[in-house]
Structure formats: C-alpha cells, structure tokens
Design a protein around this motif. Sequence first.
Motif, PDB file in Angstrom:
ATOM      1  N   UNK A  60       0.837  -1.200   0.000  1.00 34.57           N
ATOM      2  CA  UNK A  60       0.000   0.000   0.000  1.00 34.57           C
ATOM      3  C   UNK A  60       0.868   1.245   0.000  1.00 34.57           C
ATOM      4  N   UNK A  61       0.288   2.332  -0.472  1.00 36.12           N
ATOM      5  CA  UNK A  61       0.993   3.612  -0.446  1.00 36.12           C
ATOM      6  C   UNK A  61       2.070   3.736  -1.488  1.00 36.12           C
ATOM      7  N   UNK A  62       2.023   2.895  -2.500  1.00 36.41           N
ATOM      8  CA  UNK A  62       3.067   2.933  -3.528  1.00 36.41           C
ATOM      9  C   UNK A  62       2.738   4.003  -4.565  1.00 36.41           C
ATOM     10  N   UNK A  63       3.258   5.198  -4.337  1.00 34.86           N
ATOM     11  CA  UNK A  63       3.149   6.224  -5.363  1.00 34.86           C
ATOM     12  C   UNK A  63       4.518   6.871  -5.544  1.00 34.86           C
ATOM     13  N   UNK A  64       4.596   7.837  -6.423  1.00 37.34           N
ATOM     14  CA  UNK A  64       5.891   8.436  -6.744  1.00 37.34           C
ATOM     15  C   UNK A  64       6.475   9.275  -5.613  1.00 37.34           C
ATOM     16  N   UNK A  65       5.660   9.653  -4.638  1.00 42.81           N
ATOM     17  CA  UNK A  65       6.120  10.569  -3.597  1.00 42.81           C
ATOM     18  C   UNK A  65       6.500   9.892  -2.286  1.00 42.81           C
ATOM     19  N   UNK A  66       6.110   8.653  -2.109  1.00 44.45           N
ATOM     20  CA  UNK A  66       6.435   7.985  -0.850  1.00 44.45           C
ATOM     21  C   UNK A  66       6.764   6.521  -1.106  1.00 44.45           C
ATOM     22  N   UNK A  67       7.625   5.943  -0.275  1.00 44.15           N
ATOM     23  CA  UNK A  67       7.921   4.518  -0.427  1.00 44.15           C
ATOM     24  C   UNK A  67       6.708   3.678  -0.046  1.00 44.15           C
ATOM     25  N   UNK A  68       6.671   2.489  -0.538  1.00 46.45           N
ATOM     26  CA  UNK A  68       5.530   1.610  -0.299  1.00 46.45           C
ATOM     27  C   UNK A  68       5.701   0.829   0.992  1.00 46.45           C
ATOM     28  N   UNK A  69       4.567   0.605   1.646  1.00 45.78           N
ATOM     29  CA  UNK A  69       4.525  -0.202   2.857  1.00 45.78           C
ATOM     30  C   UNK A  69       4.078  -1.614   2.484  1.00 45.78           C
ATOM     31  N   UNK A  70       4.906  -2.589   2.815  1.00 53.89           N
ATOM     32  CA  UNK A  70       4.532  -3.990   2.665  1.00 53.89           C
ATOM     33  C   UNK A  70       4.042  -4.464   4.012  1.00 53.89           C
ATOM     34  N   UNK A  71       2.896  -5.076   4.040  1.00 48.29           N
ATOM     35  CA  UNK A  71       2.356  -5.632   5.275  1.00 48.29           C
ATOM     36  C   UNK A  71       2.206  -7.127   5.096  1.00 48.29           C
ATOM     37  N   UNK A  72       2.809  -7.895   5.997  1.00 47.23           N
ATOM     38  CA  UNK A  72       2.692  -9.350   5.985  1.00 47.23           C
ATOM     39  C   UNK A  72       2.015  -9.775   7.271  1.00 47.23           C
ATOM     40  N   UNK A  73       1.065 -10.664   7.183  1.00 44.46           N
ATOM     41  CA  UNK A  73       0.440 -11.249   8.367  1.00 44.46           C
ATOM     42  C   UNK A  73       0.724 -12.732   8.297  1.00 44.46           C
ATOM     43  N   UNK A  74       1.470 -13.243   9.287  1.00 44.24           N
ATOM     44  CA  UNK A  74       1.860 -14.655   9.243  1.00 44.24           C
ATOM     45  C   UNK A  74       0.763 -15.553   9.815  1.00 44.24           C
ATOM     46  N   UNK A  75       1.005 -16.850   9.772  1.00 42.87           N
ATOM     47  CA  UNK A  75       0.010 -17.834  10.212  1.00 42.87           C
ATOM     48  C   UNK A  75      -0.332 -17.687  11.690  1.00 42.87           C
ATOM     49  N   UNK A  76       0.576 -17.122  12.481  1.00 43.90           N
ATOM     50  CA  UNK A  76       0.327 -16.925  13.912  1.00 43.90           C
ATOM     51  C   UNK A  76      -0.402 -15.615  14.203  1.00 43.90           C
ATOM     52  N   UNK A  77      -0.661 -14.830  13.156  1.00 43.41           N
ATOM     53  CA  UNK A  77      -1.381 -13.574  13.334  1.00 43.41           C
ATOM     54  C   UNK A  77      -0.504 -12.358  13.561  1.00 43.41           C
ATOM     55  N   UNK A  78       0.819 -12.534  13.570  1.00 45.61           N
ATOM     56  CA  UNK A  78       1.701 -11.378  13.742  1.00 45.61           C
ATOM     57  C   UNK A  78       1.716 -10.557  12.461  1.00 45.61           C
ATOM     58  N   UNK A  79       1.646  -9.251  12.628  1.00 49.05           N
ATOM     59  CA  UNK A  79       1.717  -8.339  11.488  1.00 49.05           C
ATOM     60  C   UNK A  79       3.121  -7.759  11.404  1.00 49.05           C
ATOM     61  N   UNK A  80       3.714  -7.868  10.217  1.00 46.17           N
ATOM     62  CA  UNK A  80       5.049  -7.346   9.937  1.00 46.17           C
ATOM     63  C   UNK A  80       4.890  -6.159   8.996  1.00 46.17           C
ATOM     64  N   UNK A  81       5.471  -5.011   9.351  1.00 46.08           N
ATOM     65  CA  UNK A  81       5.418  -3.828   8.497  1.00 46.08           C
ATOM     66  C   UNK A  81       6.817  -3.523   7.981  1.00 46.08           C
ATOM     67  N   UNK A  82       6.932  -3.497   6.658  1.00 46.66           N
ATOM     68  CA  UNK A  82       8.211  -3.271   5.997  1.00 46.66           C
ATOM     69  C   UNK A  82       8.062  -2.135   4.997  1.00 46.66           C
ATOM     70  N   UNK A  83       9.095  -1.305   4.890  1.00 45.64           N
ATOM     71  CA  UNK A  83       9.088  -0.210   3.931  1.00 45.64           C
ATOM     72  C   UNK A  83      10.311  -0.342   3.041  1.00 45.64           C
ATOM     73  N   UNK A  84      10.051  -0.411   1.736  1.00 45.83           N
ATOM     74  CA  UNK A  84      11.138  -0.480   0.752  1.00 45.83           C
ATOM     75  C   UNK A  84      11.575   0.936   0.384  1.00 45.83           C
ATOM     76  N   UNK A  85      12.747   1.055  -0.228  1.00 44.51           N
ATOM     77  CA  UNK A  85      13.298   2.360  -0.573  1.00 44.51           C
ATOM     78  C   UNK A  85      12.553   3.031  -1.719  1.00 44.51           C
ATOM     79  N   UNK A  86      11.909   2.248  -2.577  1.00 41.29           N
ATOM     80  CA  UNK A  86      11.199   2.817  -3.714  1.00 41.29           C
ATOM     81  C   UNK A  86       9.936   2.016  -4.012  1.00 41.29           C
TER      82      UNK A  86
END
Length: 101
Positions: A60-86
């Motif tokens: 989400x949030x992948x546009x030209x002005x901001x890096x995109x947020x990757x959200x992963x939810x694993x089998x145990x229900x933990x949410x991981x938030x990752x931001x790539x450089x582009x």
Amino acid sequence: MLQRYPRKTGYMKKAGKLNPAMKERFFVLLERHMYYFDNDSPTTAANGAIDLKRSTITCAGADDKQPALLTLVDADGRTWKLVAASRDEALEWATTLSGVQ
C-alpha cells in the motif's frame, strides 16, 4: 550468513514487535522464509525470520512521492510492516513474496 542461494535480497525498514520505530534491516528470502539481519555481512547471524507459509502480503501507499509499505500477516497472526526504498522495489518484493506461498 546462510549458505543456500537466496531468491531475493535487499534492505528494507522494519517496524519492531515491541518498538514500532522503523529500523533498516537486510532481508534474505530463502525458500519460504525471509530472514532479516542488521547488515549484509556474510558472518552476521540472523536477527529473526518471517515464515511465509500461509502469510498474506499487501502493498500500500506505492506512489511516486512515498515509499511503499509492505504488510505481511503470518500464520500466527503477527503483522510485519516493511518499507522499501522505492515503489518499484516494494512491488518487486511483493511479487516475489506472493510467489513463495
């Protein structure tokens, strides 16, 4: 570091489980696990791993002005938030991770 050939590697920022501050980590995708490290040194032990089996991945949030947020939810229900450089890098990660499951 791990001795197998990774499908993808690279730096992203990761929010901590207890401390939500984003810290840069080096990620290595091997089989169905994504390992993360403090840096890309071959002698560094992994800080942790994300089991991608039965995980959901959104980008989400992948546009030209901001890096995109990757959200992963694993089998145990933990949410991981990752931001790539582009936006392109985030979409590449999302595509690669979606193919793991």
